[in-house]
Design an enzyme around this catalytic site. Structure first.
Site, short mmCIF file in Angstrom:
data_model
loop_
_atom_site.label_atom_id
_atom_site.label_comp_id
_atom_site.label_asym_id
_atom_site.label_seq_id
_atom_site.Cartn_x
_atom_site.Cartn_y
_atom_site.Cartn_z
N GLN A 58 0.80 -1.21 0.00
CA GLN A 58 0.00 0.00 0.00
C GLN A 58 0.84 1.27 0.00
O GLN A 58 0.35 2.33 -0.38
CB GLN A 58 -0.93 0.00 1.21
CG GLN A 58 -2.01 -1.06 1.14
CD GLN A 58 -2.93 -1.03 2.34
OE1 GLN A 58 -2.60 -1.58 3.39
NE2 GLN A 58 -4.07 -0.39 2.22
N HIS A 60 1.31 -9.34 4.74
CA HIS A 60 0.15 -8.47 4.59
C HIS A 60 -0.30 -8.53 3.12
O HIS A 60 -0.36 -7.53 2.42
CB HIS A 60 0.48 -7.04 5.01
CG HIS A 60 -0.73 -6.22 5.36
ND1 HIS A 60 -0.83 -5.51 6.54
CD2 HIS A 60 -1.89 -6.00 4.71
CE1 HIS A 60 -1.99 -4.88 6.60
NE2 HIS A 60 -2.65 -5.17 5.48
N ASN A 104 -1.62 -10.94 8.58
CA ASN A 104 -2.63 -9.91 8.76
C ASN A 104 -3.96 -10.37 8.16
O ASN A 104 -4.04 -10.65 6.97
CB ASN A 104 -2.21 -8.60 8.09
CG ASN A 104 -3.25 -7.51 8.27
OD1 ASN A 104 -3.38 -6.92 9.33
ND2 ASN A 104 -4.05 -7.26 7.23
N GLU A 105 -4.97 -10.47 9.00
CA GLU A 105 -6.35 -10.72 8.59
C GLU A 105 -6.51 -11.93 7.65
O GLU A 105 -6.84 -11.79 6.47
CB GLU A 105 -6.94 -9.48 7.92
CG GLU A 105 -6.98 -8.28 8.83
CD GLU A 105 -7.68 -7.08 8.24
OE1 GLU A 105 -7.99 -6.14 9.00
OE2 GLU A 105 -7.93 -7.07 7.01
N ASN A 142 -7.64 -6.64 14.67
CA ASN A 142 -8.05 -5.53 13.81
C ASN A 142 -9.56 -5.39 13.89
O ASN A 142 -10.29 -6.37 13.71
CB ASN A 142 -7.66 -5.77 12.35
CG ASN A 142 -6.18 -5.68 12.10
OD1 ASN A 142 -5.40 -5.42 13.00
ND2 ASN A 142 -5.78 -5.91 10.86
N TYR A 188 -12.99 -2.52 13.05
CA TYR A 188 -13.46 -1.25 12.52
C TYR A 188 -14.91 -0.95 12.87
O TYR A 188 -15.25 0.18 13.19
CB TYR A 188 -13.28 -1.24 10.99
CG TYR A 188 -11.84 -1.16 10.56
CD1 TYR A 188 -11.23 0.07 10.33
CD2 TYR A 188 -11.07 -2.31 10.40
CE1 TYR A 188 -9.90 0.15 9.95
CE2 TYR A 188 -9.75 -2.24 10.03
CZ TYR A 188 -9.16 -1.01 9.80
OH TYR A 188 -7.84 -0.92 9.45
N TRP A 213 -4.96 2.94 12.22
CA TRP A 213 -4.81 2.73 10.77
C TRP A 213 -5.42 3.94 10.06
O TRP A 213 -6.58 4.24 10.27
CB TRP A 213 -5.53 1.45 10.33
CG TRP A 213 -5.36 1.22 8.85
CD1 TRP A 213 -6.15 1.69 7.84
CD2 TRP A 213 -4.28 0.51 8.22
NE1 TRP A 213 -5.65 1.31 6.63
CE2 TRP A 213 -4.50 0.60 6.83
CE3 TRP A 213 -3.17 -0.17 8.69
CZ2 TRP A 213 -3.64 0.00 5.91
CZ3 TRP A 213 -2.32 -0.76 7.78
CH2 TRP A 213 -2.56 -0.68 6.40
N GLU A 246 -5.87 1.82 -1.19
CA GLU A 246 -6.83 1.06 -0.38
C GLU A 246 -7.35 -0.12 -1.19
O GLU A 246 -8.54 -0.27 -1.46
CB GLU A 246 -7.96 1.98 0.08
CG GLU A 246 -8.87 1.40 1.14
CD GLU A 246 -8.13 0.82 2.33
OE1 GLU A 246 -8.56 -0.25 2.81
OE2 GLU A 246 -7.12 1.40 2.78
N TRP A 247 -6.38 -0.97 -1.62
CA TRP A 247 -6.67 -2.22 -2.29
C TRP A 247 -7.58 -2.03 -3.50
O TRP A 247 -7.28 -1.23 -4.36
CB TRP A 247 -7.19 -3.25 -1.30
CG TRP A 247 -6.27 -3.41 -0.11
CD1 TRP A 247 -6.49 -3.03 1.18
CD2 TRP A 247 -4.93 -3.94 -0.13
NE1 TRP A 247 -5.39 -3.29 1.97
CE2 TRP A 247 -4.42 -3.86 1.20
CE3 TRP A 247 -4.12 -4.49 -1.12
CZ2 TRP A 247 -3.14 -4.29 1.54
CZ3 TRP A 247 -2.84 -4.93 -0.78
CH2 TRP A 247 -2.37 -4.83 0.54
#
Length: 596
Positions: A73, A175, A219-220, A362, A364, A473, A480-481
């Site tokens: 990113q 990631h 990550n995730e 993580n 949100y 974050w 953003e992907w």
């Protein structure tokens, strides 16, 4: 209560109670609004709930305050100094995959702007910085046959710069930017990747480990699995086997994590004295209808398939009973003779169980959950059996999936405490986005951080949650992907219309740094506090130009695009008005002709 509505009869129900007019006894059933109104009367208004009240106090000494980024990113330099291709290099260069055809070829150019990133971190006053290593930058083909020393040197320089600034590194091994060479032989579906990841981790522990105390393996994994191998919205972009592929991929990720943990534990822990764990992401789920047990069960199922899918084997041993039961029942309903969820052997369970030094989380937002029967469909979503919605009163953000729900973070932290024996928890991502015109006075992000971090403080002070760190974050506005650069999570605005890609602090930088300086929230009633100075130093930073936007295939400034849009809209009105006038004229002519 619902009643006769004159001209409309019984079509519309205005009542606090539903009346069943098909039943001669006309039974009355209270609606949710009846309970709401009852509570308003009981409280004589709208007092703040416990969720809404601020709490004042401090976190524990040496609390970890951090901000985060990810290699693909921000780094750019996608072909520099011997770096190999990643699945995200491949994915972003595939037409139609990324909004506005954006790529990470340059991104924030952090590969060449390390000093600017360190300066940004120092301005935020964080104690830690979470970044990820690009696997193909270090191992271009994914294997240890060719170790790219230039890639290792870059991360060595970054570690040295961080430590010189008195900032401790948190390093993520993976990631999402898998070497394309490994994807070409099956990626996370191929069991050999477990060994490849173990070897990659070994290289990093050996070369970077003496300067790193905090490691994250993955990550995730939920996003890797679902967006990458079910929905196809992320690299590598698969959506053809939603019945089996997510379970195969997750099975291999969990085993790969365990092998990396054991490498560190066996070879490096004694000398390096660091901590290794995995970061899982999860929404919190509330029942859509708080008066239905099946909605509570759906909410539990959602969290189990989100967080528990990975945490349960690592923290408790084997998959969650909820996950195992759901996948088995759906598999049998589809005519299969066994579950599509792979089984760990007793030896694998022993190998995986306990492979953590803390809980990486993580988070949100939260959702409302309710059950849906998908019949005999063989699909991950059918196994979960849940549909989610958002409450329309929750504040929106720059991302359609993200509604501000601070209360959910505290409840999720309590869930982790109760389910996994109160492990040390580091929140490794939490933040909010904006899109559209650039406004450095990001009041919504200040509000987000205030409310969410205060919920973390409540979990620590009131609930006894063993929370040891928080990570915002993101440090920078970045790729953003799949949505490209349209959604911005950064504390710092990166002006992409300037080739130098300058970093400009938003108002949230001063606000977050004040929370860090105070190690929490000082009580304003006790007088002024030297640590609390959330006012941004806006006059010291130039206001950047708003990004160019794409309009009718042209790259224009926002002002030019607005002018073009207004002109187009005016012409459209003229065209539509003319068309309507012509239609009316023809209609009148036809009617007159018929009369004649």
């Amino acid at each position: 209560m619902d009643s006769f509505q004159f001209f409309y009869g019984y079509i519309f129900g205005f009542g606090l109670h539903h009346v069943d007019f098909t039943n001669p006894h006309r039974p009355r059933t209270p609606k949710f609004s009846a309970h709401v109104y009852y509570n308003i009367m009981q409280n004589n208004g709208f007092p703040l709930t416990e969720d809404e009240k601020m709490i004042y106090g401090e976190f524990k000494k040496d609390f970890i305050w951090s901000s985060a980024t990810a290699s693909y990113q921000i780094e750019g330099a996608w072909r520099a100094d011997g770096k190999g291709l990643s699945i995200w290099d491949q994915f972003t260069h595939t037409p139609g995959k990324i909004f506005e055809h954006d790529t990470g070829d340059v991104a924030c150019n952090s590969y060449n702007k390390m000093d600017d990133d360190i300066a940004a971190l120092k301005k935020v006053k964080v104690s830690h910085y979470r970044f990820s290593v690009s696997w193909p930058r270090v191992l271009p083909d994914g294997t240890t046959k060719n170790i790219n020393q230039a890639g290792l040197n870059y991360y060595q320089r970054l570690l040295d710069a961080l430590l010189a600034a008195n900032i401790q590194p948190q390093v993520t091994l993976y990631h999402w930017d898998l070497p394309q060479a490994l994807q070409d032989v099956g990626g996370w579906e191929n069991e050999t990747i477990i060994e490849r990841f173990r070897d990659y981790a070994d290289v990093l522990f050996q070369n970077l480990g003496p300067k790193v105390k905090l490691w994250i393996t993955f990550n995730e994994p939920f996003i890797i699995t679902i967006l990458g191998h079910v929905q196809g919205a992320h690299a590598p972009g698969f959506n053809d086997r939603p019945d089996t592929l997510p379970y195969i991929v997750s099975h291999n990720i969990i085993k790969a994590h365990a092998e990396a943990w054991h490498v560190y534990n066996d070879k490096y822990r004694a000398s390096q004295k660091g901590m290794v764990s995995i970061t899982v992401n999860s929404d919190w789920a509330e029942p859509r209808n708080p008066y239905k047990q099946e909605d509570y069960d759906a909410a539990r199922s959602l969290v189990e398939f989100y967080l528990g899918w990975y945490a349960h084997p690592i923290f408790n041993g084997d998959y969650s009973p909820v996950v195992k039961k759901s996948v088995l029942e759906q598999s049998l309903a589809g005519g299969l003779t066994k579950s599509r969820l792979p089984e760990f052997t007793p030896e694998e369970i022993k190998r995986i169980n306990g492979t953590y030094d803390y809980f990486g989380l993580n988070h949100y937002c939260s959702v409302l959950a309710f059950p849906v029967d998908f019949g005999t469909t063989q699909h991950f979503e059918a196994d979960r059996g849940v549909v989610v919605i958002s409450d329309r009163t929750w504040l929106e953000s720059g991302s359609v999936w993200l509604r501000m729900t601070p209360f959910g973070l505290r409840r999720l932290l309590r869930f982790i405490k109760n389910e996994y024996r109160n492990p040390p928890i580091i929140i490794t991502e939490n933040g909010v986005s904006e899109n559209g015109p650039v406004d450095l006075n990001d009041v919504h992000r200040k509000y987000f951080y205030e409310q969410y971090i205060n919920q973390v403080l409540k979990a620590y002070l009131l609930d006894g949650v063993n929370i040891i760190g928080y990570t915002a974050w993101s440090l920078l506005d970045n790729l953003e992907w799949a949505v490209g650069y349209t959604e911005r999570f950064g504390l710092f605005y990166v002006n992409r219309s300037d080739p130098d890609l300058p970093r400009t602090p938003k108002a949230s930088v001063s606000f977050y740094s004040s929370i860090i300086s105070c190690n929490g929230f000082p009580d304003p009633a006790s007088g002024p506090h030297e640590c609390w100075n959330p006012e941004p130093e806006a006059t010291k930073e130039p206001i950047p130009a708003i990004n160019d936007v794409s309009f009718l295939g042209l790259k224009l400034s926002a002002e030019e695009a607005a002018t073009g849009l207004n002109a187009t809209f005016a012409l459209l009105i003229v065209a539509v008005t003319g068309a309507v006038g012509l239609s009316v004229g023809l209609l009148l002519f036809n009617r007159r002709s018929k009369r004649d």
